[in-house]
Write an enzyme that holds these catalytic residues in place. Structure first.
Site, PDB file in Angstrom:
ATOM      1  N   GLU A 167     -24.500 -48.138   1.432  1.00 30.19           N
ATOM      2  CA  GLU A 167     -23.946 -47.011   2.193  1.00 30.19           C
ATOM      3  C   GLU A 167     -24.830 -45.765   2.094  1.00 30.19           C
ATOM      4  O   GLU A 167     -24.353 -44.669   1.852  1.00 30.19           O
ATOM      5  CB  GLU A 167     -22.519 -46.705   1.706  1.00 30.19           C
TER       6      GLU A 167
ATOM      7  N   ASP B 169     -13.448 -54.619   0.401  1.00 33.36           N
ATOM      8  CA  ASP B 169     -13.378 -53.259  -0.148  1.00 33.36           C
ATOM      9  C   ASP B 169     -11.964 -52.820  -0.522  1.00 33.36           C
ATOM     10  O   ASP B 169     -11.371 -52.011   0.182  1.00 33.36           O
ATOM     11  CB  ASP B 169     -13.961 -52.286   0.881  1.00 33.36           C
TER      12      ASP B 169
ATOM     13  N   GLU C 176      -6.941 -45.488  -1.901  1.00 30.18           N
ATOM     14  CA  GLU C 176      -7.660 -45.221  -0.657  1.00 30.18           C
ATOM     15  C   GLU C 176      -7.080 -46.009   0.519  1.00 30.18           C
ATOM     16  O   GLU C 176      -6.916 -45.461   1.607  1.00 30.18           O
ATOM     17  CB  GLU C 176      -9.142 -45.577  -0.847  1.00 30.18           C
TER      18      GLU C 176
HETATM   19  O1  GCW Z   1     -14.967 -48.117   0.440  1.00 32.61           O
HETATM   20  C1  GCW Z   1     -15.910 -47.282   0.181  1.00 32.61           C
HETATM   21  C2  GCW Z   1     -15.290 -45.928   0.110  1.00 32.61           C
HETATM   22  C3  GCW Z   1     -16.343 -44.939  -0.320  1.00 32.61           C
HETATM   23  C4  GCW Z   1     -16.907 -45.414  -1.666  1.00 32.61           C
HETATM   24  C5  GCW Z   1     -17.447 -46.819  -1.512  1.00 32.61           C
HETATM   25  C6  GCW Z   1     -17.965 -47.373  -2.819  1.00 32.61           C
HETATM   26  C7  GCW Z   1     -17.776 -44.031  -3.390  1.00 32.61           C
HETATM   27  O2  GCW Z   1     -14.747 -45.577   1.341  1.00 32.61           O
HETATM   28  O3  GCW Z   1     -15.751 -43.682  -0.419  1.00 32.61           O
HETATM   29  O4  GCW Z   1     -17.914 -44.550  -2.111  1.00 32.61           O
HETATM   30  O5  GCW Z   1     -16.451 -47.648  -1.062  1.00 32.61           O
HETATM   31  O6  GCW Z   1     -17.217 -48.051  -3.487  1.00 32.61           O
HETATM   32  O7  GCW Z   1     -19.118 -47.137  -3.141  1.00 32.61           O
END
Ligand code: GCW
Length: 699
Positions: A290, A364, A392
């Site tokens: 990411e 996730d 989340e």
């Molecule tokens: O799912 C995503 C989240 C991000 C997070 C990422 C991760 C910290 O939306 O906010 O970043 O996972 O776990 O690295």
């Protein structure tokens, strides 16, 4: 007893049962407990606090033995020979963190002995003794021998240096970087107490989306102050390492892990940290994920990156937790497959002080995912599991969802990697493949809210995480009971009712958000509320349509051998089972299969009807929860009762929102009416699509 939640499960409310109270008072009549180290001192303080609260009396802690002792708290080397001889066998396997709480008959009377090999064990034993009393347990024949099954029991804070918390729904970050190191907030101490009380022994202070600034001298001093506060509680501090730090704060031109100057920079940086924090735990790294920088920016691998950092901290006994949460924008196959494909070929190539941190599922932290196929697939590499405590994808801190139920489901899942019984728990505790380091990480749900976690019941997710990290075989129901008794009330009617509510709350959220294996249907960015229609994000695999693939023919992601073949990342038994919709557990049906709307479910309903009924079931479950909570009024103080009531009302509204938005959207493809029993949506699909939340928290 009224509470604003700040005390968490350490309320030490007065014991109401008079007989029990008298017994406890007798058992605390003459206590031997000699201090002398910072750990023993905090244990003594906690004991005094607990006893004052629960028994309404002050206790004297005698520094020398007497025949009158009713309770002895002492490490093994300080016990008298008769007692230590009787415990010899247990003490031998107790390790550095274990403890014994045992009622022993000596000189013709019973004495309760709390002992351990180390002061850390004494601290854990003291907390356990207090917890057992909070649960109103009878101690007269107590015989407990406990030690943690997992080495690293660690919270990951996604806290930024400006005190915002990524995916945080309980206020701002606890760490007041501006006032550190001079000002020690009482919350740091209470945070440490809470963690130590459940055996958490590590904390990563900073976000995995890292900022190199925390590695500069000024911030290292601040981190040092926190490490000094946490040390007596047995909690080590870790930091996230931004891979490009050598460029950003080191003035180098590259962060290539094979470049000698880069290696030297990280070595020097580690030496600098360890000089101030001799027991610094090490680094957690999110690399090439990411948008975070990593070794691949220089044509190097995860092994090159992780080993370089591992070499920098290994002279000091530090470790590197290298995250496997990676998915590339150039991979057109299936996001669920990518971490496995990138990491499994490297099995056995990481240094001994590297542990790979793997999220519980392959996508996730969704309300439900099958376990991550990497578990059990890297026999020569330590793997730790990462759970998300902050909600989340499960209703932020507004929804009552008891996560240990989810964690237990994953931990008890069978990977079959070494035959039947190769559970994820056995991978994680290292017993399946004899791992040298073991760990469990929880992405913290903690912030500056008075009650720490936003929702009074979200405290249970922190508590339960700690308990499962200590022992991944624990039953989530037992954990709920412990927590309810300590946090709210020992009244049986209350505990029995709410224990069931907590257990059921996990399935409810799955039902009203993502039933039958659906996943990743939240709205963009903030992830608040449903957005199954989203199809315009720059990366295909950020769009909900990528995951549910609803069309006129049906719905679901085909991960079978004729689809993305993600099933083949599992052991053959499971690959076979998951490859056929008839043998796939229905809770994972649409995770592995794209099926026609009229596909027949086990209960005889069509897939369309089944989906709709599941959404309704989820909403109904929240309705039931509200009714049940209403009956709990006599057992709960007014403040917390009202807070939970208000939150449940919001949860119900949001559950209906998920149901209505998702069903209206899918109905465009199924072209079928809602089955009987499913409430008619109150708004149109266009209305739901028009909703915007520019200030949703945690973004
Ligand atoms: O799912 C995503 C989240 C991000 C997070 C990422 C991760 C910290 O939306 O906010 O970043 O996972 O776990 O690295």
């Amino acid at each position: 007893m009224a509470s604003n939640g700040y005390d968490l499960w350490l309320r030490y409310a007065p014991v109401e049962d008079q007989t029990l109270l008298t017994t406890y008072q007798e058992q605390f009549q003459s206590v031997y407990f000699k201090g002398g180290s910072s750990k023993l001192d905090v244990a003594q303080k906690e004991l005094k606090r607990g006893i004052t609260g629960m028994l309404g009396q002050n206790i004297v802690l005698n520094p020398s033995f007497s025949d009158k002792n009713t309770l002895i708290i002492a490490s093994a080397k300080n016990l008298n020979t008769a007692i230590s001889a009787s415990l010899e066998k247990d003490l031998k396997d107790l390790g550095e963190e274990g403890f014994i709480i045992k009622s022993i008959n000596t000189n013709g009377k019973n004495v309760i002995v709390v002992t351990a090999n180390t002061d850390q064990g004494i601290l854990y034993g003291t907390f356990k003794l207090l917890m057992l009393m909070q649960e109103n347990r009878d101690l007269s024949a107590i015989n407990r021998v406990e030690k943690p099954k997992i080495d690293l029991r660690i919270l990951n804070h996604w806290d930024n240096l400006d005190r915002t918390v990524e995916r945080g729904y309980a206020g701002f970050s606890l760490w007041n970087w501006q006032k550190l190191p001079g000002f020690i907030d009482q919350r740091y101490i209470d945070y440490a107490r809470a963690n130590a009380s459940i055996g958490i022994n590590g904390t990563v202070l900073t976000n995995v989306n890292a900022n190199a600034l925390v590695l500069t001298p000024r911030y290292i001093d601040k981190v040092t102050a926190l490490a000094d506060v946490f040390r007596p509680y047995g909690i080590k501090v870790y930091l996230t390492a931004r891979f490009s730090a050598p460029i950003e704060i080191g003035g180098l031109e590259t962060a290539d892990p094979l470049d000698p100057k880069v290696k030297q920079w990280w070595k020097a940086k580690s030496d600098e940290i360890y000089q101030k924090i001799p027991d610094f735990g090490g680094f957690l790294v999110k690399a090439n994920s990411e948008g975070q920088p990593g070794p691949q920016n220089y044509g190097r691998s995860h092994v090159d990156g992780a080993n370089m950092l591992a070499d920098a901290v290994s002279p000091h006994g530090g470790i590197v937790m290298w995250r496997a949460f990676v998915y590339s924008e150039d991979d057109a196959t299936d996001r669920a497959k990518q971490a496995y494909s990138e990491f499994v070929p490297f099995d056995g190539q990481f240094r001994d002080n590297v542990i790979i941190q793997v999220k519980n599922g392959p996508i996730d932290f969704q309300p439900r995912e099958p376990f991550h196929p990497m578990f059990g697939a890297m026999p020569k590499t330590p793997l730790m599991i990462e759970f998300q405590l902050t909600q989340e994808y499960l209703g932020f801190s507004t929804h009552l969802v008891y996560l240990p139920k989810l964690f237990e489901e994953v931990l008890q899942a069978d990977t079959y990697q070494e035959g039947k019984g190769s559970t994820v728990a056995k991978v994680i505790d290292g017993s399946l493949h004899d791992k040298k380091i073991t760990g469990m990480a929880g992405v913290a749900n903690i912030g500056t809210d008075i009650n720490w976690t936003g929702h009074p019941f979200a405290e249970a997710n922190w508590y339960g995480f700690g308990r499962l990290a200590w022992d991944p075989e624990l039953d989530s129901r037992d954990i709920a009971k412990e927590w309810l008794r300590a946090t709210f009330s020992n009244k049986e009617e209350f505990v029995n009712t709410m224990e069931q509510v907590m257990i059921d709350s996990r399935e409810a959220v799955v039902n009203y958000m993502t039933p039958l294996g659906l996943h990743h249907m939240m709205d963009t960015g903030h992830h608040y509320g449903p957005g199954p229609w989203v199809d315009n994000l720059s990366r295909a695999d950020w769009n909900p349509v990528y995951y549910h693939k609803a069309d006129s023919l049906g719905i679901g992601f085909d991960r079978t051998k004729s689809g993305s073949d993600a099933v083949d990342q599992y052991a053959p038994e499971l690959a076979k089972r998951f490859n056929d919709p008839k043998t796939t557990p229905e809770e994972f049906l649409l995770w592995f299969h794209h099926l026609p709307w009229d596909y027949k479910l086990k209960n005889g309903e069509s897939l369309w009807n089944g989906i709709a009924l599941k959404y309704q079931e989820g909403v109904d479950e929240v309705g039931t929860l509200i009714k049940t909570w209403g009956k709990m009024k006599p057992y709960v103080d007014a403040a917390r009762f009202n807070e939970v009531s208000m939150l449940l009302d919001i949860q119900l509204k949001e559950a209906k929102w998920w149901r209505d938005a998702c069903l209206l959207y899918f109905q465009q493809f199924s072209q079928q009416p809602l089955p009987a029993g499913v409430e008619k949506p109150a708004e149109t699909l266009d209305y739901f699509k028009s909703l915007r939340f520019p200030y949703a928290p945690g973004n």
